[in-house]
Motif scaffolding. Structure first.
Motif, PDB file in Angstrom:
ATOM      1  N   PHE A 341      38.898  46.910  49.775  1.00 23.86           N
ATOM      2  CA  PHE A 341      39.875  47.331  48.765  1.00 23.86           C
ATOM      3  C   PHE A 341      40.877  46.193  48.624  1.00 23.86           C
ATOM      4  O   PHE A 341      41.546  45.812  49.580  1.00 23.86           O
ATOM      5  N   ARG A 342      40.971  45.620  47.406  1.00 24.35           N
ATOM      6  CA  ARG A 342      41.821  44.458  47.183  1.00 24.35           C
ATOM      7  C   ARG A 342      42.683  44.666  45.954  1.00 24.35           C
ATOM      8  O   ARG A 342      42.197  45.094  44.891  1.00 24.35           O
ATOM      9  N   GLU A 343      43.971  44.348  46.084  1.00 27.35           N
ATOM     10  CA  GLU A 343      44.913  44.370  44.973  1.00 27.35           C
ATOM     11  C   GLU A 343      45.377  42.942  44.713  1.00 27.35           C
ATOM     12  O   GLU A 343      45.929  42.289  45.604  1.00 27.35           O
ATOM     13  N   GLU A 344      45.152  42.457  43.492  1.00 28.26           N
ATOM     14  CA  GLU A 344      45.524  41.094  43.120  1.00 28.26           C
ATOM     15  C   GLU A 344      46.745  41.133  42.205  1.00 28.26           C
ATOM     16  O   GLU A 344      46.854  41.978  41.316  1.00 28.26           O
ATOM     17  N   THR A 351      42.807  45.408  40.446  1.00 31.96           N
ATOM     18  CA  THR A 351      42.419  46.163  41.627  1.00 31.96           C
ATOM     19  C   THR A 351      40.896  46.158  41.763  1.00 31.96           C
ATOM     20  O   THR A 351      40.195  46.436  40.793  1.00 31.96           O
ATOM     21  N   THR A 352      40.422  45.827  42.974  1.00 28.31           N
ATOM     22  CA  THR A 352      38.985  45.785  43.234  1.00 28.31           C
ATOM     23  C   THR A 352      38.639  46.760  44.347  1.00 28.31           C
ATOM     24  O   THR A 352      39.256  46.737  45.421  1.00 28.31           O
ATOM     25  N   ASP A 353      37.670  47.633  44.067  1.00 26.31           N
ATOM     26  CA  ASP A 353      37.157  48.575  45.064  1.00 26.31           C
ATOM     27  C   ASP A 353      35.655  48.346  45.146  1.00 26.31           C
ATOM     28  O   ASP A 353      34.947  48.447  44.141  1.00 26.31           O
ATOM     29  N   MET A 354      35.145  48.060  46.351  1.00 26.13           N
ATOM     30  CA  MET A 354      33.767  47.623  46.453  1.00 26.13           C
ATOM     31  C   MET A 354      33.180  48.020  47.799  1.00 26.13           C
ATOM     32  O   MET A 354      33.893  48.101  48.799  1.00 26.13           O
ATOM     33  N   ARG A 355      31.877  48.299  47.793  1.00 32.08           N
ATOM     34  CA  ARG A 355      31.130  48.579  49.018  1.00 32.08           C
ATOM     35  C   ARG A 355      30.070  47.499  49.173  1.00 32.08           C
ATOM     36  O   ARG A 355      29.350  47.180  48.225  1.00 32.08           O
ATOM     37  N   GLU A 356      29.955  46.967  50.378  1.00 32.20           N
ATOM     38  CA  GLU A 356      28.987  45.906  50.632  1.00 32.20           C
ATOM     39  C   GLU A 356      28.053  46.328  51.751  1.00 32.20           C
ATOM     40  O   GLU A 356      28.485  46.847  52.795  1.00 32.20           O
ATOM     41  N   PHE A 405      30.467  47.509  42.945  1.00 27.73           N
ATOM     42  CA  PHE A 405      31.869  47.610  42.528  1.00 27.73           C
ATOM     43  C   PHE A 405      32.090  48.889  41.725  1.00 27.73           C
ATOM     44  O   PHE A 405      31.272  49.255  40.879  1.00 27.73           O
ATOM     45  N   THR A 406      33.216  49.556  42.006  1.00 29.41           N
ATOM     46  CA  THR A 406      33.662  50.676  41.167  1.00 29.41           C
ATOM     47  C   THR A 406      34.912  50.318  40.398  1.00 29.41           C
ATOM     48  O   THR A 406      35.223  50.956  39.394  1.00 29.41           O
ATOM     49  N   LEU A 407      35.658  49.317  40.878  1.00 31.33           N
ATOM     50  CA  LEU A 407      36.821  48.756  40.188  1.00 31.33           C
ATOM     51  C   LEU A 407      36.729  47.253  40.270  1.00 31.33           C
ATOM     52  O   LEU A 407      36.312  46.705  41.298  1.00 31.33           O
ATOM     53  N   TYR A 633      35.870  31.581  41.886  1.00 31.60           N
ATOM     54  CA  TYR A 633      36.142  32.977  42.201  1.00 31.60           C
ATOM     55  C   TYR A 633      36.977  33.650  41.107  1.00 31.60           C
ATOM     56  O   TYR A 633      37.006  34.883  41.005  1.00 31.60           O
ATOM     57  N   GLY A 634      37.717  32.843  40.340  1.00 35.19           N
ATOM     58  CA  GLY A 634      38.588  33.396  39.320  1.00 35.19           C
ATOM     59  C   GLY A 634      39.820  34.066  39.877  1.00 35.19           C
ATOM     60  O   GLY A 634      40.459  34.879  39.196  1.00 35.19           O
ATOM     61  N   ARG A 635      40.182  33.742  41.088  1.00 40.91           N
ATOM     62  CA  ARG A 635      41.348  34.351  41.717  1.00 40.91           C
ATOM     63  C   ARG A 635      41.795  33.479  42.890  1.00 40.91           C
ATOM     64  O   ARG A 635      41.176  32.454  43.202  1.00 40.91           O
ATOM     65  N   VAL A 636      42.856  33.903  43.558  1.00 42.39           N
ATOM     66  CA  VAL A 636      43.361  33.210  44.734  1.00 42.39           C
ATOM     67  C   VAL A 636      42.542  33.634  45.957  1.00 42.39           C
ATOM     68  O   VAL A 636      42.397  34.836  46.229  1.00 42.39           O
TER      69      VAL A 636
END
Length: 817
Positions: A341-344, A351-356, A405-407, A633-636
């Protein structure tokens, strides 16, 4: 927790003390012809039933000796140069004084009937601190990792990382030669090698010019190599609640000229655990860029085989040859399930919500081979030796990483990776030793080493695949695909001089080192590099030993270490959520090390040792993690690379004590207290950190009724630091028992590991750009049971390799996924 440890040791101590009584067998050795006493004579007791060695000692300067033994029937053997061997059968029931034992003059050579007095658990020999593993009954049911925990100054954390006095700059040698293993292969080696295949461990905290090491210290693991005559076979199986299973077999054959030693084992393990990461990234102005929380459940199944084969051949009295080969292949499956769960916040709010999920298969191997030839010009230490050592390791991993990914939107990405790595290093050395007098010796040597390594990784991806996996269209990920070849070539020469002035010994030395480091990327030649380093490393060691068994030491060394190939490479390694590289601007590491120590031994007590040390470094290499916006990555994301730390030092004190009232009980305590200081400049800012750390370990061993062994140990290590990071403390308690039956033809053991389930690895990072906390826990609490069967002459058992009677620490998970 401290109360639990104290109560556990107190209860065990109360239970075992009544069973510790031993009988004293005493006497005096004299000449038959004139009645004069004979000093420093070897005396030993052997069981009449099977000739198993029970107790040994040397007579003092008045010819008096004292042995300890339980009730039983024994054969007493006495040998001395110039006298015939004396033997006497006796039955021990209580204390016994044998009076004067008369030896007749004769031509018997001592080498034919040598009886060796039991060595102390710890001893100081010049620059080496010796831990005689073969004499430590409490550790015989464990692994090499367990044995290293008892070596002075050495710590092994729950992940298998080795440190010496709080620093990880330590080099592991095997049988007087560098192991050349990777960090992961070294972990596997120490976690699987049985402790009862080790003769002793040498800890060298301030290596002299004799050793061509880049590290601050050396741990030399010396395995059992010399076998007595006759034949011995043993086999067994060890199981654990991890679960873990390890069947093994060992065989030894020997005659006057030739010794053959063979060992084979298999293993299966199933390890489970979890990890947690909480990480925040900041930009250059200190603003929060993103915050991420990861939680992982992992499961690793591992299968393995192991084998060792050696041949010792005594060509004649002046020439000897030894060859050996060992191999340890293993393979396994890994399944990891992670929630992200990541908030940028920068550059955009997201907001990214993901299962790996990771499913992979890995295989790896490492093999060691060598040849050692020695020619003796005489029996006074004048000799020439030639050795060739090879180390080969490698492996591969293939697997798939699925990210759902869901978000911010629903989509799936699958990553497929196949990696290969291989290294085959070889080293040749010639050493000439010449005693120029009874008190002095000069040694010169030349070493050449060649170590090529090949690494490759191929990565493919697919987005939103359908259910028909055969129809998936994979796209090659060129940024996560590479092909690299590294080469290191070393030429080294040394000269050392050692001279004794009574109890005082001085040993100066100097070593010249030329190192060539190359890196080649066939598909990305712009990252190729070629670096050459030259260094001169002086050393001075002083020691003094008194007749009353006081040992004093003082030493200084200056070491210069060149960075390795991967540390110098600028090639960017892109992972899923971060990337890293080396640093071609790295300079050499300069170390000035001072050490002073005192150790005192008592025959009826044990020993006490104190030492103080200082190790100051400039340009020490450490990794730093920053946060960067990256277009891929398109992000930090975090970016890590090695840098030269401006200044650092470790300075502290060590204390070790062994209480040994008799041969069947000992209590050992070790403590280390040190100050760790780091000062560096980064991007125009000066950073400084100072931390005091400590560790201690308490071990107990007892043998009751000559059949049952009890062990217990408790340990604690406080938090330690490196550049911008801190490793959390850890502690644990282990206990076990072992019983022998049918004159030791059958043995059974039970070990309880991490009784209170406290082994947990924790780490925090507090750099200007990255702040994180992480933890790692595996199923460390377990019960292990093992059975061993023995056939043949029992006196061969100590030198035969056997299966480790205890489950090893957890293996490492699959990397690169």
């Amino acid at each position: 927790m401290k109360k639990r440890v104290f109560i556990l040791f107190a209860l065990i101590g109360c239970f075992i003390m009544p069973g510790l009584a031993q009988n004293k067998v005493t006497g005096t050795i004299v000449e038959e012809a004139n009645g004069k006493v004979i000093p420093f004579v070897n005396v030993g007791l052997f069981r009449q039933a099977d000739s198993v060695f029970v107790s040994g000692a040397a007579s003092d300067d008045k010819g008096h000796f004292e042995l300890l033994a339980p009730n039983g029937d024994y054969r007493l053997a006495v040998s001395a140069i110039g006298f015939q061997t004396f033997e006497q059968m006796l039955t021990v029931k209580g204390n016994q004084d044998l009076g004067k034992l008369q030896l007749k003059e004769g031509s018997t050579k001592l080498s034919e009937v040598t009886i060796t007095e039991k060595r102390p658990l710890f001893a100081v020999e010049g620059e080496k601190t010796m831990y005689n593993v073969a004499e430590d009954n409490s550790i015989q049911t464990g692994t090499l990792s367990d044995a290293l925990q008892n070596a002075p100054g050495v710590s092994v954390d729950v992940e298998g990382n080795i440190s010496l006095r709080g620093t990880s700059s330590v080099e592991v040698w095997i049988n007087d030669k560098p192991s050349h293993m990777t960090a992961e292969n070294l972990k596997t080696y120490i976690q699987t090698l049985p402790a009862n295949s080790i003769d002793h461990v040498e800890v060298i905290t301030n290596p002299s010019a004799r050793y061509g090491s880049k590290a601050d210290g050396i741990i030399n693991i010396v395995t059992n190599a010399k076998i007595q005559k006759n034949e011995f076979f043993s086999f067994g199986v060890n199981v654990s609640t991890h679960p873990y299973i390890d069947p093994w077999a060992s065989y030894v054959w020997s005659n006057d000229k030739l010794t053959v030693n063979a060992y084979i084992n298999g293993s299966y393990s199933d390890w489970k655990g979890n990890s947690f990461v909480d990480q925040s990234l900041f930009n250059a102005s200190g603003a929060l860029a993103n915050h991420e929380i990861d939680s992982t459940l992992f499961k690793n199944k591992m299968y393995g085989l192991g084998g060792f084969f050696s041949v010792d051949y005594e060509i004649d009295t002046a020439n000897s040859l030894n060859v050996w080969l060992s191999g340890w292949p293993n393979w396994g499956d890994a399944i990891n399930n992670t929630s992200f769960f990541r908030e940028e916040y920068l550059p955009n709010v997201l907001t990214t919500d993901m299962r790996e999920s990771t499913n992979g298969r890995s295989s790896q191997y490492f093999a060691n081979y060598g040849l050692y030839y020695q020619h003796k010009f005489n029996n006074e230490g004048h000799n020439l030796s030639v050795s060739v050592n090879g180390m080969s390791f490698g492996g591969g991993e293939n697997g798939e990483v699925t990210r759902k990914f869901t978000l911010p939107m629903d989509y799936t990405r699958v990553l497929r990776q196949n990696s290969l790595y291989h290294s085959t290093g070889v080293e040749g050395e010639v050493v000439y030793n010449h005693p120029y007098s009874e008190n002095g010796e000069i040694s010169v040597g030349y070493t050449i080493g060649y170590d090529p390594e090949h690494q490759s990784l191929v990565t493919d991806t697919v987005i939103n695949p359908n259910s028909d996996k055969e129809a998936w269209e994979w796209d090659k990920d060129v940024y996560r695909t590479y092909n690299a070849k590294f080469t290191e070539l070393n030429n080294e020469a040394f000269i050392t001089l050692q001279h004794k002035f009574g109890g005082f010994t001085v040993k100066p030395g100097i070593r010249f080192v030329s190192e060539l480091v190359k890196g080649a990327y066939p598909d990305s030649s712009q990252y190729n590099f070629n670096k050459h380093f030259f260094s001169v490393r002086p050393s001075l060691h002083l020691s003094y030993r008194t007749k009353s068994m006081h040992n004093f030491s003082l030493s200084y060394t200056r070491r210069i270490a060149a960075p390795g190939a991967e540390q110098l490479s600028r090639f960017p390694m892109y992972h899923e959520d971060n990337y890293s590289s080396g640093n071609p601007e790295l300079d050499r590491i300069f170390t000035n090390a001072f050490e002073a120590g005192w150790t005192k031994y008592w025959n009826n007590f044990g020993s006490i040792g104190l030492s103080a040390y200082y190790r100051g470094k400039t340009n020490n290499v450490d990794r730093i993690t920053v946060s960067n916006y990256h277009w891929l990555y398109g992000r930090v994301v975090p970016y890590s690379y090695p840098v030269n730390v401006g200044k650092s030092h470790n300075a502290g004190f060590e204390y070790n004590m062994m209480y040994r009232p008799n041969g069947f009980f000992n209590l050992r305590f070790y403590a280390n207290l040190y100050d760790s200081y780091i000062k560096t400049e980064y991007e125009g800012h000066e950073y400084e950190s100072d931390m005091w750390s400590y560790s201690f370990r308490l071990n107990m061993w007892a043998k009751l009724w000559n059949k049952l062994e009890l062990t217990a140990s408790g340990y604690y290590s406080s938090p330690t630091q490196s550049l911008f990071s801190e490793r959390q403390g850890y502690f644990g308690v282990d206990a076990g028992l072992r019983a022998d039956f049918f004159d030791r033809k059958l043995s059974v053991f039970v070990n309880a590991n991490d009784i209170f389930n406290t082994n947990r690895f924790g780490h925090s990072n507090n750099s200007p750009y990255v702040q994180s906390n992480s933890s790692y826990k595996y199923n460390s609490r377990s019960v292990a049971v093992g059975v061993t069967f023995r056939f043949g002459k029992m006196e061969l058992e100590q030198m035969a390799r056997q299966g480790g009677e205890g489950a090893p620490s957890a293996p490492q998970g699959m990397g690169g996924m």
